[in-house]
Design a protein around this motif. Structure first.
Motif, PDB file in Angstrom:
ATOM      1  N   MET A   1     -87.437  17.816  20.273  1.00 21.68           N
ATOM      2  CA  MET A   1     -86.252  17.007  19.891  1.00 21.68           C
ATOM      3  C   MET A   1     -86.792  16.151  21.829  1.00 21.68           C
ATOM      4  N   TYR A   2     -86.425  14.988  21.808  1.00 20.64           N
ATOM      5  CA  TYR A   2     -86.933  14.149  22.378  1.00 20.64           C
ATOM      6  C   TYR A   2     -85.351  13.551  23.231  1.00 20.64           C
ATOM      7  N   ILE A   3     -85.194  12.968  24.685  1.00 19.64           N
ATOM      8  CA  ILE A   3     -84.235  12.123  25.245  1.00 19.64           C
ATOM      9  C   ILE A   3     -84.906  10.887  25.585  1.00 19.64           C
ATOM     10  N   TYR A   4     -84.675   9.790  25.404  1.00 24.09           N
ATOM     11  CA  TYR A   4     -85.069   8.747  25.318  1.00 24.09           C
ATOM     12  C   TYR A   4     -84.417   7.954  26.182  1.00 24.09           C
ATOM     13  N   ILE A   5     -84.787   7.187  27.264  1.00 19.13           N
ATOM     14  CA  ILE A   5     -84.313   6.223  28.351  1.00 19.13           C
ATOM     15  C   ILE A   5     -84.263   4.522  27.106  1.00 19.13           C
ATOM     16  N   LEU A   6     -83.477   3.623  26.816  1.00 15.99           N
ATOM     17  CA  LEU A   6     -84.069   2.191  26.204  1.00 15.99           C
ATOM     18  C   LEU A   6     -84.094   0.684  27.246  1.00 15.99           C
ATOM     19  N   THR A   7     -84.079  -0.023  27.769  1.00 19.97           N
ATOM     20  CA  THR A   7     -83.965  -0.989  28.785  1.00 19.97           C
ATOM     21  C   THR A   7     -83.781  -2.689  28.361  1.00 19.97           C
ATOM     22  N   ASN A   8     -83.493  -3.513  28.753  1.00 23.28           N
ATOM     23  CA  ASN A   8     -83.305  -4.434  28.440  1.00 23.28           C
ATOM     24  C   ASN A   8     -84.837  -5.438  29.053  1.00 23.28           C
ATOM     25  N   PRO A   9     -85.389  -6.206  28.265  1.00 27.87           N
ATOM     26  CA  PRO A   9     -86.478  -7.037  28.930  1.00 27.87           C
ATOM     27  C   PRO A   9     -85.935  -7.133  30.986  1.00 27.87           C
ATOM     28  N   THR A  10     -85.216  -7.660  31.052  1.00 27.27           N
ATOM     29  CA  THR A  10     -84.060  -7.746  32.321  1.00 27.27           C
ATOM     30  C   THR A  10     -84.233  -6.435  33.054  1.00 27.27           C
ATOM     31  N   LYS A  11     -83.790  -5.236  32.612  1.00 24.42           N
ATOM     32  CA  LYS A  11     -83.565  -4.301  33.232  1.00 24.42           C
ATOM     33  C   LYS A  11     -82.159  -4.212  33.858  1.00 24.42           C
ATOM     34  N   THR A  12     -81.080  -4.932  33.518  1.00 23.43           N
ATOM     35  CA  THR A  12     -79.965  -4.692  33.170  1.00 23.43           C
ATOM     36  C   THR A  12     -79.217  -3.446  32.788  1.00 23.43           C
ATOM     37  N   VAL A  13     -79.432  -3.139  31.120  1.00 26.01           N
ATOM     38  CA  VAL A  13     -78.732  -2.352  30.654  1.00 26.01           C
ATOM     39  C   VAL A  13     -79.670  -0.824  30.053  1.00 26.01           C
ATOM     40  N   LEU A  14     -79.099   0.033  29.843  1.00 24.96           N
ATOM     41  CA  LEU A  14     -79.895   1.268  29.870  1.00 24.96           C
ATOM     42  C   LEU A  14     -78.754   1.708  28.771  1.00 24.96           C
ATOM     43  N   TYR A  15     -79.786   2.527  27.845  1.00 21.58           N
ATOM     44  CA  TYR A  15     -78.992   2.956  26.874  1.00 21.58           C
ATOM     45  C   TYR A  15     -79.686   4.728  26.736  1.00 21.58           C
ATOM     46  N   ILE A  16     -79.286   5.635  26.331  1.00 24.28           N
ATOM     47  CA  ILE A  16     -79.814   6.916  26.423  1.00 24.28           C
ATOM     48  C   ILE A  16     -79.550   7.288  24.933  1.00 24.28           C
ATOM     49  N   GLY A  17     -80.921   8.127  24.905  1.00 22.66           N
ATOM     50  CA  GLY A  17     -80.170   8.247  23.355  1.00 22.66           C
ATOM     51  C   GLY A  17     -81.212   9.834  23.557  1.00 22.66           C
ATOM     52  N   VAL A  18     -80.943  10.759  21.625  1.00 19.74           N
ATOM     53  CA  VAL A  18     -81.564  11.458  21.252  1.00 19.74           C
ATOM     54  C   VAL A  18     -82.141  11.307  19.534  1.00 19.74           C
ATOM     55  N   THR A  19     -83.603  12.356  19.721  1.00 19.96           N
ATOM     56  CA  THR A  19     -84.333  11.962  18.041  1.00 19.96           C
ATOM     57  C   THR A  19     -84.952  12.811  18.302  1.00 19.96           C
ATOM     58  N   ASN A  20     -84.889  13.343  17.058  1.00 21.58           N
ATOM     59  CA  ASN A  20     -86.594  14.559  16.594  1.00 21.58           C
ATOM     60  C   ASN A  20     -87.389  13.661  16.598  1.00 21.58           C
ATOM     61  N   ASP A  21     -86.978  12.160  16.019  1.00 19.50           N
ATOM     62  CA  ASP A  21     -88.758  11.573  15.757  1.00 19.50           C
ATOM     63  C   ASP A  21     -89.049   9.718  16.582  1.00 19.50           C
ATOM     64  N   LEU A  22     -89.245  10.111  18.369  1.00 22.01           N
ATOM     65  CA  LEU A  22     -88.927   8.736  19.050  1.00 22.01           C
ATOM     66  C   LEU A  22     -90.587   7.571  18.454  1.00 22.01           C
ATOM     67  N   THR A  23     -90.973   7.951  17.451  1.00 25.44           N
ATOM     68  CA  THR A  23     -91.763   6.379  16.979  1.00 25.44           C
ATOM     69  C   THR A  23     -90.841   6.026  16.409  1.00 25.44           C
ATOM     70  N   ARG A  24     -90.415   6.974  15.290  1.00 24.02           N
ATOM     71  CA  ARG A  24     -89.099   6.584  13.963  1.00 24.02           C
ATOM     72  C   ARG A  24     -88.347   5.358  15.097  1.00 24.02           C
ATOM     73  N   ARG A  25     -87.392   6.561  15.427  1.00 17.27           N
ATOM     74  CA  ARG A  25     -86.238   5.778  16.416  1.00 17.27           C
ATOM     75  C   ARG A  25     -86.279   4.657  17.497  1.00 17.27           C
ATOM     76  N   LEU A  26     -87.829   4.254  18.183  1.00 19.84           N
ATOM     77  CA  LEU A  26     -88.115   3.064  18.660  1.00 19.84           C
ATOM     78  C   LEU A  26     -88.029   1.740  17.360  1.00 19.84           C
ATOM     79  N   SER A  27     -89.168   1.985  16.420  1.00 22.39           N
ATOM     80  CA  SER A  27     -88.684   1.409  15.189  1.00 22.39           C
ATOM     81  C   SER A  27     -87.521   0.883  14.814  1.00 22.39           C
ATOM     82  N   GLU A  28     -86.744   1.878  14.675  1.00 24.15           N
ATOM     83  CA  GLU A  28     -85.310   1.175  14.064  1.00 24.15           C
ATOM     84  C   GLU A  28     -84.726   0.251  15.608  1.00 24.15           C
ATOM     85  N   HIS A  29     -84.802   0.657  16.815  1.00 29.21           N
ATOM     86  CA  HIS A  29     -84.254  -0.307  17.717  1.00 29.21           C
ATOM     87  C   HIS A  29     -84.326  -1.508  17.621  1.00 29.21           C
ATOM     88  N   SER A  30     -86.291  -1.716  17.605  1.00 34.10           N
ATOM     89  CA  SER A  30     -86.848  -2.996  17.715  1.00 34.10           C
ATOM     90  C   SER A  30     -86.061  -3.413  16.144  1.00 34.10           C
TER      91      SER A  30
END
Length: 96
Positions: A1-30
């Motif tokens: 399992m992965y815990i991950y943090i995403l941000t936006n281009p200006t680095k003003t927002v943080l999103y924290i999530g959990v997934t068992n497949d980080l590559t798939r989850r990043l694709s879903e976010h994109s």
């Protein structure tokens, strides 16, 4: 399992999530970029700047809740310790 943090281009927002497949989850976010109905889409937070592995889902969810309870400055320090320049992490080339 992965815990991950995403941000936006200006680095003003943080999103924290959990997934068992980080590559798939990043694709879903994109693919949801710009979707006003979703946090990551509304704020364009799809840039991976931090992740960690947990041995099981229970520990991952506990860690996610812990991180979400932290102040922004504490989250920033965690990211900076792991990824000093806050570069977007490409999982295929990341060497840590």
């Amino acid at each position: 399992m992965y815990i991950y943090i995403l941000t936006n281009p200006t680095k003003t927002v943080l999103y924290i999530g959990v997934t068992n497949d980080l590559t798939r989850r990043l694709s879903e976010h994109s693919s949801g970029r710009g979707d006003a109905g979703k946090f990551t889409g509304r704020y364009q937070a799809d840039l991976l700047v931090y992740f960690e592995l947990c041995p099981d889902v229970t520990q991952a969810i506990t860690r996610e809740k812990q991180l979400k309870g932290w102040t922004r400055s504490k989250k920033d320090a965690l990211i900076t310790a792991f990824n000093p320049d806050w570069n977007t992490i490409d999982l295929e080339t990341w060497s840590g």
